[in-house]
Write an enzyme that holds these catalytic residues in place. Sequence first.
Site, mmCIF file in Angstrom:
data_model
loop_
_atom_site.group_PDB
_atom_site.id
_atom_site.type_symbol
_atom_site.label_atom_id
_atom_site.label_comp_id
_atom_site.label_asym_id
_atom_site.label_seq_id
_atom_site.Cartn_x
_atom_site.Cartn_y
_atom_site.Cartn_z
ATOM 1 N N ASP A 54 0.002 -3.059 4.991
ATOM 2 C CA ASP A 54 -1.209 -2.254 4.803
ATOM 3 C C ASP A 54 -2.160 -2.906 3.803
ATOM 4 O O ASP A 54 -3.264 -2.402 3.571
ATOM 5 C CB ASP A 54 -0.871 -0.808 4.415
ATOM 6 C CG ASP A 54 -0.101 -0.712 3.103
ATOM 7 O OD1 ASP A 54 0.233 -1.760 2.531
ATOM 8 O OD2 ASP A 54 0.165 0.423 2.667
ATOM 9 N N SER A 55 -1.762 -4.039 3.234
ATOM 10 C CA SER A 55 -2.691 -4.850 2.438
ATOM 11 C C SER A 55 -3.876 -5.285 3.304
ATOM 12 O O SER A 55 -4.896 -5.745 2.784
ATOM 13 C CB SER A 55 -1.981 -6.085 1.865
ATOM 14 O OG SER A 55 -1.304 -6.789 2.890
ATOM 15 N N ASP A 102 3.823 -1.915 8.375
ATOM 16 C CA ASP A 102 3.827 -0.920 7.293
ATOM 17 C C ASP A 102 3.473 0.469 7.803
ATOM 18 O O ASP A 102 2.508 0.628 8.573
ATOM 19 C CB ASP A 102 2.793 -1.301 6.228
ATOM 20 C CG ASP A 102 3.414 -2.005 5.037
ATOM 21 O OD1 ASP A 102 4.642 -1.920 4.855
ATOM 22 O OD2 ASP A 102 2.650 -2.636 4.278
ATOM 23 N N LYS A 118 8.099 -0.701 7.571
ATOM 24 C CA LYS A 118 8.355 -0.768 6.127
ATOM 25 C C LYS A 118 7.724 0.466 5.496
ATOM 26 O O LYS A 118 6.637 0.889 5.914
ATOM 27 C CB LYS A 118 7.761 -2.042 5.513
ATOM 28 C CG LYS A 118 7.960 -2.112 3.983
ATOM 29 C CD LYS A 118 7.687 -3.494 3.418
ATOM 30 C CE LYS A 118 6.238 -3.829 3.209
ATOM 31 N NZ LYS A 118 5.518 -2.906 2.292
ATOM 32 N N GLU A 145 7.249 2.498 1.453
ATOM 33 C CA GLU A 145 7.342 2.322 0.002
ATOM 34 C C GLU A 145 8.084 3.498 -0.626
ATOM 35 O O GLU A 145 7.984 4.627 -0.137
ATOM 36 C CB GLU A 145 5.937 2.213 -0.611
ATOM 37 C CG GLU A 145 5.199 0.980 -0.140
ATOM 38 C CD GLU A 145 3.850 0.796 -0.835
ATOM 39 O OE1 GLU A 145 3.546 1.525 -1.797
ATOM 40 O OE2 GLU A 145 3.091 -0.094 -0.396
ATOM 41 N N GLU A 204 8.796 -5.855 -5.530
ATOM 42 C CA GLU A 204 7.489 -6.390 -5.943
ATOM 43 C C GLU A 204 7.254 -6.186 -7.440
ATOM 44 O O GLU A 204 7.518 -5.114 -8.001
ATOM 45 C CB GLU A 204 6.368 -5.680 -5.150
ATOM 46 C CG GLU A 204 4.976 -6.152 -5.554
ATOM 47 C CD GLU A 204 3.873 -5.768 -4.590
ATOM 48 O OE1 GLU A 204 4.159 -5.159 -3.541
ATOM 49 O OE2 GLU A 204 2.712 -6.096 -4.903
HETATM 50 O O1 KIV Z 1 1.125 -4.649 2.449
HETATM 51 C C1 KIV Z 1 1.652 -5.739 2.179
HETATM 52 O O2 KIV Z 1 1.127 -6.815 2.476
HETATM 53 C C2 KIV Z 1 2.919 -5.718 1.462
HETATM 54 C C3 KIV Z 1 3.430 -7.001 0.916
HETATM 55 C C4 KIV Z 1 2.623 -7.429 -0.228
HETATM 56 C C5 KIV Z 1 4.878 -6.949 0.595
HETATM 57 O O3 KIV Z 1 3.510 -4.690 1.316
#
Ligand code: KIV
Length: 289
Positions: free
Chosen positions: A67-68, A106, A136, A138, A205
């Site tokens: 989600d970055s 994510d 993924k 968090e 992280e």
């Molecule tokens: O969203 C993302 O790119 C991430 C990575 C930095 C691990 O969660």
Amino acid sequence: MSTTFQLDTATSRAHPTPSPLRRLSVPAIRQRKVDGVTAEPVVMLTAYTARQAQLLDAHCDLLLCGDSLGQVIYGLPTSLQVTLDMMIAHGAAVVRGSYHAVVVVDLPFGTYEASPEQAFASASRLLAETGASAVKLEGGAAMAETVAFLTQRGIPVMGHVGLTPQAVNVLGGYNARGRSDAEAEKIVSDAVALDKAGAFAIVIEGVVEPIAIAATKATSCPTIGIGASAQCDGQVLVTEDMLGMFERVPRFVKRFADVAEVISGAAQDYAAQVRARSFPGAEQTYQPK
Ligand code: KIV
């Protein structure tokens, strides 16, 4: 290795030469760590587009559609504004562009935290509509029940502890985590809780090395570090950061190229040639038959 691609316009898949690699599986990643030891470190990079996936795929075990992408692709202030539909569109592109790596997408903020059922509804859409192999999410112990719920229902989950960017408003920024003993212990116990719940790998992280080492020793699944020490079982970076696309990057990021310089140099040359009417060259001019 130099790989070339031929685009199949019917399926939008890019066929690599030399011959296609078989896609790795989630269990194959999980089984990299045997009796606490990962002989071959796990390689993961972020990917948000089909072309980026094509270029990274052969070199990576995992491609993370993170989600970055909110900040990196859309210029958003944080990842909190990212929606499930955005993740589905980009996740599907990454799957289309890859053959070999396990694609993880994510779960964005607000689509999984309320209940395991909410997480299942969002995660099942992500897998069904992208073709990705895993999601993924968090959070640590608070998410363990959700991780177990998803994995028991056919959805592999990668965890993410330490600095969790979706919690930026609670954490008060993107600083390293685990500065006090209590916080360090919490991060390790969060990783253990996710491992026990069935996570197949855990991103750690923004923590100092002793925490990464303790979490890596305490878990049976691979840990994947980002700003967390080389002692994790694998590493991940945001691809644009390691390519040198941005002036400002976290201190722990190693730049492997200066792509921003290449792009702005090419744009500058192009603009100069257009303004001098020396572009296009004769060879690029349309010639009627
Ligand atoms: O969203 C993302 O790119 C991430 C990575 C930095 C691990 O969660």
